[in-house]
Design an enzyme around this catalytic site. Structure first.
Site, short mmCIF file in Angstrom:
data_model
loop_
_atom_site.label_atom_id
_atom_site.label_comp_id
_atom_site.label_asym_id
_atom_site.label_seq_id
_atom_site.Cartn_x
_atom_site.Cartn_y
_atom_site.Cartn_z
CE LYS A 85 -23.81 -12.99 -1.62
NZ LYS A 85 -25.09 -13.20 -0.97
CG ASP A 113 -28.90 -17.86 6.33
OD1 ASP A 113 -29.04 -17.98 7.56
OD2 ASP A 113 -27.81 -17.56 5.79
#
Ligand SMILES: Nc1ncnc2c1ncn2[C@@H]1O[C@H](COP(=O)(O)OP(=O)(O)OP(=O)(O)O)[C@@H](O)[C@H]1O
Length: 538
Positions: free
Chosen positions: A123, A228
């Site tokens: 990532k 989130d």
């Protein structure tokens, strides 16, 4: 989504990475790093660094930027990716990079592999570059560091995510196993499953709903809120177990807006279940009912992720500049810069056009003055003609002749009455000449006057024609010949003209060297300095 092109890595040598690191280090304080600084950080001779930088530019690992005041190199996203990958390769963490599997608003996710070819998830955080670049005044130097660079923010996001991955994993949360982190790259376990947003059917929505709500509560009990927690950040495995991903937005339950974030996470899950599975529950966790049992937020701080870092990162999230990795943004930013430069250019072009107008006005004025000068000179010419010696001689001769004429004799011979005549008559030349041959004096005088008037009119007409032609800008041979008649300019007139020309030349607009050209000038200066520096060695 494509494959990351890492083929160039094979051909890069130690010096390339050394220079790349030097640019990265220079970018701590500079948005673009001058060649001299890169050279001194890398400890390589300027010529060598320049050659290496050219290679890096060719492969888009660094970019050369020219601006009005200075020029230098900046690390590109690709360059930063290469640096992180190279470091992880040398640590034997990453052995290969594959296809892109996810593209988030603040990251690019790739599938990768370790040297034994086990699957990994890579990532790359891409955060905050635009927020940095948008601040024009921080273009060259982060003076008071009101805004952090994308390098710094991306690195922070990665560090935070990795720290949370580790902490959550240790506490038994369903998260991918964190492997390593370097710069903005987090290496973690690859989760084989589907994000919840792509799942249309589950066996037991109520059980899944309970599991998710339990996860939110468990996080809060450990002192953190995901921030989130939605269907995009939950991956469902084949056995309907859920894995949480994406933690950089996590906040402590002591955060001022903790309740808001908590409620938002809960509402996201409820809304999704109602929309997707048509499932609605009467039960949902309330922030007030949370009993804190752990202090993961405090432990995180102890792990090196300081409050200041958290503040910087949260500010970036609040600003909402998540499109850092979009080249389009960079282009927009460049366009803004260019517009800014254009504005300045247009300012200068305004001043240029103003200058041009002034010159045009000057020219018109000059034309007008020239025409006036011609008219004046024609008039002067007339006066000079009238006063010419030839004319005067002729006039005096004629007068003597007249004086010699015995009028009394004439009077007696022809019976002419001259009582009205003065003793000495000063007639114009033509008149006197004709007077001897013709009998009617008065008629002749009238004729002469008319002739003189005609001459005047002719001259005036000629001048008017010249003026007209001059205004029209048509330079004809006739006009030229008339202009040549004005060659009898007085000395003052010529002086005035010369002074006017001089003034005009002075007022000519000087070209301002801008943009690339200014950089060329600076480079020449730099080269001169380098030559001077090594003069003794050559
Ligand atoms: N460990 C992983 N294993 C498998 N896939 C992953 C993993 N981590 C991320 N992904 C994939 O990458 C996508 C983006 O990841 P992530 O949500 O972490 O990025 P993001 O930039 O934070 O996205 P956003 O903030 O828009 O949700 C995910 O939707 C998921 O499909």
């Amino acid at each position: 989504m494509g494959r990351m092109n890492v083929s160039m890595m094979r051909y890069l040598e130690g010096d390339h990475f050394r220079v790349l690191i030097a640019v990265e280090m220079g970018m701590k304080n500079h948005e673009v790093v001058p060649l001299a600084l890169v050279s001194s950080i890398a400890g390589i001779h300027r010529g060598g660094v320049l050659r290496t930088l050219n290679d890096l530019c060719k492969h888009q690992l660094v970019a050369f930027e020219r601006s009005k005041k200075f020029d230098g190199y900046r690390l590109t996203i690709r360059g930063y990716d290469y640096l992180a990958l190279r470091a992880l390769c040398s640590r034997d963490v990453v052995g290969s990079v594959g296809n892109q599997i996810g593209i988030g608003k603040e990251s690019d996710v790739y599938v990768g592999g370790d040297p034994e070819l086990n699957d990994l998830c890579l990532k790359f955080h891409r955060l905050g570059r635009t927020s940095f670049r948008k601040i024009k005044e921080k273009r060259d130097y982060h003076k008071k560091r009101k805004s952090a660079s994308w390098l710094y923010l991306s690195r922070l996001a990665a560090a935070k995510e990795f720290a949370f991955l580790k902490a959550l994993q240790e506490r038994g949360f369903p998260v991918p196993k964190g492997v390593d982190v370097c710069r903005h790259l987090v290496v973690m376990q690859l989760v084989i499953g589907q994000t919840l947003c792509n799942v249309n059917h589950v066996e037991d929505p109520a059980a899944l709903y309970d599991r998710l709500m339990a996860l939110i509560v468990k996080l809060a009990r450990h002192g953190v809120i995901h921030g989130d927690f939605n269907e995009f950040n939950l991956i469902m495995l084949e056995d309907e177990r859920v894995v949480m991903i994406d933690f950089p937005q996590m906040v402590s339950i002591d955060h001022a807006n903790a309740e808001f974030y908590f409620d938002r996470d809960v509402t996201c899950v409820r809304t999704f279940f109602k929309r997707r599975f048509d499932y609605e529950s009467e039960d949902w966790p309330k922030f007030d009912e949370i009993e804190r049992k752990g202090n993961m937020d405090v432990l995180l701080e102890a792990s090196g992720f300081t409050k200041k870092m958290a503040l910087d990162l949260n500010k970036a999230y609040d600003d909402g500049n998540f499109l850092a990795h979009c080249e389009q943004e960079l282009r927009t930013e460049k366009q803004e810069d260019e517009e800014g430069e254009k504005e300045e250019d247009s300012d200068s072009s305004d001043s240029e056009s103003e200058g041009m107008e002034a010159i045009q006005e000057d020219e018109e004025e000059k034309d007008h003055e020239e025409v006036q000068a011609q008219v004046k000179s024609v008039k002067q010419q007339k006066i000079v003609l009238c006063q010419s010696t030839r004319f005067n001689d002729w006039l005096s001769d004629a007068t003597t002749l007249l004086d010699n004429v015995d009028l009394k004799e004439l009077k007696t011979e022809e019976g002419y009455d001259d009582s009205d005549l003065p003793d000495k008559i000063n007639h114009p030349p033509g008149v006197t000449a004709r007077k001897e041959s013709e009998s009617s004096d008065n008629d002749d005088e009238q004729e002469d006057e008319e002739e003189e008037d005609d001459d005047h009119v002719a001259v005036e007409e000629q001048v008017a024609k010249v003026v007209k032609k001059k205004r029209r800008g048509v330079v004809q041979s006739g006009a030229r010949s008339v202009a040549s008649s004005a060659a009898t300019f007085s000395a003052e007139e010529i002086k005035r003209k010369l002074a006017l020309d001089k003034k005009r030349n002075k007022e000519k607009i000087r070209l301002k060297v801008k943009g690339k050209q200014s950089a060329v000038g600076r480079n020449r200066k730099d080269n001169k300095n380098v030559i001077a520096e090594y003069a003794g060695w050559i």
